[in-house]
Design an enzyme around this catalytic site. Structure first.
Site, PDB file in Angstrom:
ATOM      1  N   HIS A  22      -1.924  29.761 -96.651  1.00 32.22           N
ATOM      2  CA  HIS A  22      -2.044  28.372 -97.119  1.00 32.22           C
ATOM      3  C   HIS A  22      -2.586  27.498 -95.987  1.00 32.22           C
ATOM      4  O   HIS A  22      -2.897  27.994 -94.900  1.00 32.22           O
ATOM      5  CB  HIS A  22      -0.702  27.848 -97.668  1.00 32.22           C
ATOM      6  N   CYS A 130      18.637  36.936 -90.647  1.00 30.75           N
ATOM      7  CA  CYS A 130      17.862  36.385 -91.766  1.00 30.75           C
ATOM      8  C   CYS A 130      16.630  37.254 -91.936  1.00 30.75           C
ATOM      9  O   CYS A 130      15.812  37.359 -91.017  1.00 30.75           O
ATOM     10  CB  CYS A 130      17.439  34.943 -91.495  1.00 30.75           C
ATOM     11  N   CYS A 133      13.214  35.361 -91.719  1.00 34.59           N
ATOM     12  CA  CYS A 133      12.769  35.090 -90.336  1.00 34.59           C
ATOM     13  C   CYS A 133      12.630  36.395 -89.562  1.00 34.59           C
ATOM     14  O   CYS A 133      12.026  36.389 -88.499  1.00 34.59           O
ATOM     15  CB  CYS A 133      13.789  34.255 -89.564  1.00 34.59           C
ATOM     16  N   CYS A 147      20.872  30.405 -93.029  1.00 33.86           N
ATOM     17  CA  CYS A 147      19.789  30.381 -92.046  1.00 33.86           C
ATOM     18  C   CYS A 147      19.354  28.926 -91.823  1.00 33.86           C
ATOM     19  O   CYS A 147      19.097  28.210 -92.801  1.00 33.86           O
ATOM     20  CB  CYS A 147      18.614  31.212 -92.570  1.00 33.86           C
ATOM     21  N   HIS A 150      15.576  28.818 -93.444  1.00 33.78           N
ATOM     22  CA  HIS A 150      15.389  29.075 -94.883  1.00 33.78           C
ATOM     23  C   HIS A 150      16.526  28.558 -95.755  1.00 33.78           C
ATOM     24  O   HIS A 150      16.439  28.622 -96.976  1.00 33.78           O
ATOM     25  CB  HIS A 150      15.173  30.573 -95.124  1.00 33.78           C
ATOM     26  N   LYS A 298       8.214  21.129 -94.333  1.00 33.22           N
ATOM     27  CA  LYS A 298       7.236  22.112 -93.869  1.00 33.22           C
ATOM     28  C   LYS A 298       6.458  22.673 -95.063  1.00 33.22           C
ATOM     29  O   LYS A 298       7.069  23.044 -96.076  1.00 33.22           O
ATOM     30  CB  LYS A 298       7.968  23.265 -93.176  1.00 33.22           C
ATOM     31  N   LYS A 301       4.879  28.541 -98.752  1.00 31.86           N
ATOM     32  CA  LYS A 301       4.803  29.035-100.128  1.00 31.86           C
ATOM     33  C   LYS A 301       6.196  29.022-100.755  1.00 31.86           C
ATOM     34  O   LYS A 301       6.368  28.630-101.904  1.00 31.86           O
ATOM     35  CB  LYS A 301       4.223  30.442-100.133  1.00 31.86           C
TER      36      LYS A 301
HETATM   37  N1  MSP Z   1       4.633  37.408 -88.164  1.00 27.67           N
HETATM   38  C1  MSP Z   1       5.148  36.309 -87.419  1.00 27.67           C
HETATM   39  C2  MSP Z   1       4.304  36.055 -86.173  1.00 27.67           C
HETATM   40  C3  MSP Z   1       4.223  37.212 -85.220  1.00 27.67           C
HETATM   41  S1  MSP Z   1       3.197  36.853 -83.873  1.00 27.67           S
HETATM   42  C4  MSP Z   1       3.412  38.096 -82.830  1.00 27.67           C
HETATM   43  C5  MSP Z   1       5.140  35.053 -88.288  1.00 27.67           C
HETATM   44  N2  MSP Z   1       4.310  35.049 -89.313  1.00 27.67           N
HETATM   45  S2  MSP Z   1       4.166  33.857 -90.394  1.00 27.67           S
HETATM   46  O1  MSP Z   1       3.177  34.322 -91.305  1.00 27.67           O
HETATM   47  O2  MSP Z   1       5.441  33.537 -90.945  1.00 27.67           O
HETATM   48  O3  MSP Z   1       3.703  32.578 -89.620  1.00 27.67           O
HETATM   49  C6  MSP Z   1       2.560  32.613 -88.835  1.00 27.67           C
HETATM   50  C7  MSP Z   1       2.207  31.260 -88.271  1.00 27.67           C
HETATM   51  O4  MSP Z   1       1.915  30.333 -89.318  1.00 27.67           O
HETATM   52  C8  MSP Z   1       3.311  30.635 -87.430  1.00 27.67           C
HETATM   53  O5  MSP Z   1       2.770  30.219 -86.179  1.00 27.67           O
HETATM   54  C9  MSP Z   1       3.708  29.417 -88.210  1.00 27.67           C
HETATM   55  O6  MSP Z   1       4.084  28.357 -87.369  1.00 27.67           O
HETATM   56  C10 MSP Z   1       2.430  29.098 -88.943  1.00 27.67           C
HETATM   57  N3  MSP Z   1       2.700  28.265 -90.093  1.00 27.67           N
HETATM   58  C11 MSP Z   1       3.306  28.579 -91.265  1.00 27.67           C
HETATM   59  N4  MSP Z   1       3.484  27.441 -91.985  1.00 27.67           N
HETATM   60  C12 MSP Z   1       2.983  26.390 -91.298  1.00 27.67           C
HETATM   61  C13 MSP Z   1       2.837  25.028 -91.534  1.00 27.67           C
HETATM   62  N5  MSP Z   1       3.285  24.453 -92.629  1.00 27.67           N
HETATM   63  N6  MSP Z   1       2.191  24.293 -90.602  1.00 27.67           N
HETATM   64  C14 MSP Z   1       1.646  24.852 -89.464  1.00 27.67           C
HETATM   65  N7  MSP Z   1       1.777  26.125 -89.206  1.00 27.67           N
HETATM   66  C15 MSP Z   1       2.497  26.889 -90.070  1.00 27.67           C
HETATM   67  O7  MSP Z   1       5.857  34.119 -87.964  1.00 27.67           O
END
Ligand code: MSP
Length: 505
Positions: A22, A130, A133, A147, A150, A298, A301
């Site tokens: 997203h 969790c 996470c 959590c 979440h 935040k 999804k």
């Molecule tokens: N798989 C782990 C990261 C491992 S790195 C060695 C993970 N994945 S994630 O898919 O949940 O998130 C990935 C990134 O997307 C994170 O840096 C998270 O901060 C970013 N974001 C997810 N939602 C977001 C927003 N709404 N705004 C900005 N960034 C966001 O964590």
């Protein structure tokens, strides 16, 4: 003899393959893409890495719930991410998947090094977990047994695991924060991590026996590596750690990890400790960004408020979305997403100020100078003013302050609009003065197009061609083009087609 270009390694987090990408994820990608393009423009050899995080309980559960083979599941998600990034013009150099063989090789090599160095031991773990996470929480961090991120119940986990002696690195991590001023950027994020470390570090469990979906530990194959430990190592895999690539050292020395604030502890506390435990130096820098919010929450999804980046860019154009995200939010802070703000930025800075300037200037050159462009004279647009904007722009770009950098260019374009009003070239009768006015305005347009090229990936080349500059200049070491006075003119041009049609609300 020419010296070898310096290496610049920039990474994004690797995304869990259980959630469609997203705009929050796109925000990370556009930021890092701009950094990568800027550093290529500086003539550095860039390795820009992204990828997918495919092991662990969460992914294994998601595939099972969908009744799919976990391999097919991860393939389909990895493709979704790749397609999304292609449509946003993300110029990554490598896409790593943690299920690849090269990664398994690197993880096992890394684990063995940490084990041989005496930082791994066997013990019993009992704690609150969790799955969303993929992280443990202490009783004090839990909010009503839920959590904190979440807001769902935490599971009590009890297993015989291998542990990583994180507690042995309290001093070394603190020293890293102290000695490397911008080890974590921005500063307030560094202070948060420093306060956390000061509170004392506990060892962490790094293996699972109850789960099969992971990389087996090299010295005990009945355990698989904990997903976060495995995931972080991707940064080393991709720069050649497992394969003894000769460029490994140089890339690691100049490594920059861009991440969201929710995964700060893993990157600013665990990761430097892990790398030091394996006998490496810590990463050069962790850049921490805030969250994209929707009405204060935040974007996620699971929160049902995820904005689809691809649909948004189909409606407004990729450049508009990229420009808005880079211009509106500064790295580190959270920011509320709003369509009104996107439309406002676009209409004012791109459509009215830059787009109209280009149309007006090219129109007058076409009509009054037979389409032949004059060069920069410096008689109308004060060189010192332009130099000031360009030099601040560069400083901000080098300091990861993209929003401020774009503000400099917006200010330079506003200056051009003041000049055009004050000098009224449409009624200027003196051909020499008319050339001076138009040549200077063309130079401002050129500088803006070159400077904005890491962001306006489709419009910048079109602007340059419209003023008779070969767009190839922004493919290479384009930062050297950001020198006032390079617009020499002499090209034959036509009135430019409108590049940023106004969005009518
Ligand atoms: N798989 C782990 C990261 C491992 S790195 C060695 C993970 N994945 S994630 O898919 O949940 O998130 C990935 C990134 O997307 C994170 O840096 C998270 O901060 C970013 N974001 C997810 N939602 C977001 C927003 N709404 N705004 C900005 N960034 C966001 O964590």
């Amino acid at each position: 003899m020419t010296s070898a270009p310096s290496e610049y390694f920039i990474s994004t987090p690797i995304y869990y393959v259980n959630d469609a990408p997203h705009l929050g994820h796109a925000y990370t990608m556009i930021n890092s893409d701009v950094f990568a393009r800027w550093h290529r423009g500086l003539g550095e050899r860039v390795l820009y890495l992204t990828g997918t995080d495919e092991h662990g309980q969460k992914i294994s559960d998601s595939a099972a719930k969908a009744g799919m083979d976990v391999g097919d599941w991860t393939d389909s998600y990895a493709n979704k991410f790749k397609e999304t990034w292609a449509s946003l013009h993300i110029s990554y150099d490598d896409f790593i998947r943690t299920t690849e063989e090269r990664h398994s090789v690197a993880v096992r090599k890394f684990l063995q090094a940490v084990y041989d160095n005496g930082y791994i031991y066997k013990g019993k773990y009992e704690g609150l977990y969790c799955v969303s996470c993929e992280s443990y929480y202490t009783a004090t961090e839990a909010i009503d047994s839920n959590c904190p991120v979440h807001k769902r119940p935490l599971t009590v986990m009890e297993e015989e695991n291998y542990f990583f002696k994180l507690s042995a690195f309290t001093e070394a991590i603190t020293k890293w924060y102290e000695e490397v001023d911008d080890s974590v950027f921005p500063d307030f994020r560094k202070n948060e991590s420093a306060a956390f470390v000061k509170g004392g570090l506990e060892d962490i469990s790094i293996s699972r026996v109850s789960l099969k979906w992971g990389i087996p530990l090299p010295w005990d194959e009945s355990h698989v590596c904990y997903v976060w430990f495995d995931a972080l190592i991707n940064y080393l895999t991709a720069i050649g750690y497992g394969s003894d690539d000769p460029l490994f050292e140089a890339r690691w020395e100049n490594s920059h990890h861009l991440i969201g604030k929710d995964i700060q502890r893993f990157h600013c506390v665990w990761w430097p400790a892990m790398t030091m435990a394996a006998g490496l130096r810590p990463p050069r820098q962790v850049l921490v960004h805030g969250w994209l919010l929707v009405k204060g929450e935040k974007m996620a999804k699971s929160g049902g408020n995820g904005v689809d980046a691809v649909s948004l860019s189909e409606i407004y154009g990729v450049d508009a979305v990229r420009y808005y995200l880079m211009r509106e939010y500064s790295l580190g802070s959270d920011g509320d997403f709003s369509l009104e703000a996107l439309e406002q930025r676009y209409n004012v800075e791109l459509a009215n100020n830059l787009g109209n300037l280009l149309s007006r200037v090219t129109n007058i050159v076409f009509r009054n100078l037979g389409g032949v462009t004059p060069g920069y004279s410096g008689e109308i647009a004060d060189r010192a003013v332009l130099d000031g904007h360009i030099s601040s722009f560069k400083d901000h770009m080098n300091g990861y302050l993209t929003s401020k950098a774009l503000e400099e260019i917006a200010a330079m374009v506003r200056y051009a609009n003041v000049l055009i009003e004050e000098n009224a070239p449409w009624k200027e009768k003196d051909p020499e003065r008319l050339s001076s006015i138009l040549g200077d305005l063309l130079e401002i347009i050129r500088l803006a197009a070159v400077a904005l090229s890491p962001v306006l990936v489709s419009a910048s080349p079109k602007i340059l061609e419209a003023i008779g500059v070969d767009a190839k200049v922004i493919e290479g070491n384009f930062v050297s083009e950001l020198e006032v006075g390079r617009y020499v003119g002499g090209s034959i041009i036509e009135k430019a087609a409108p590049l940023f049609p106004r969005i009518e609300g």
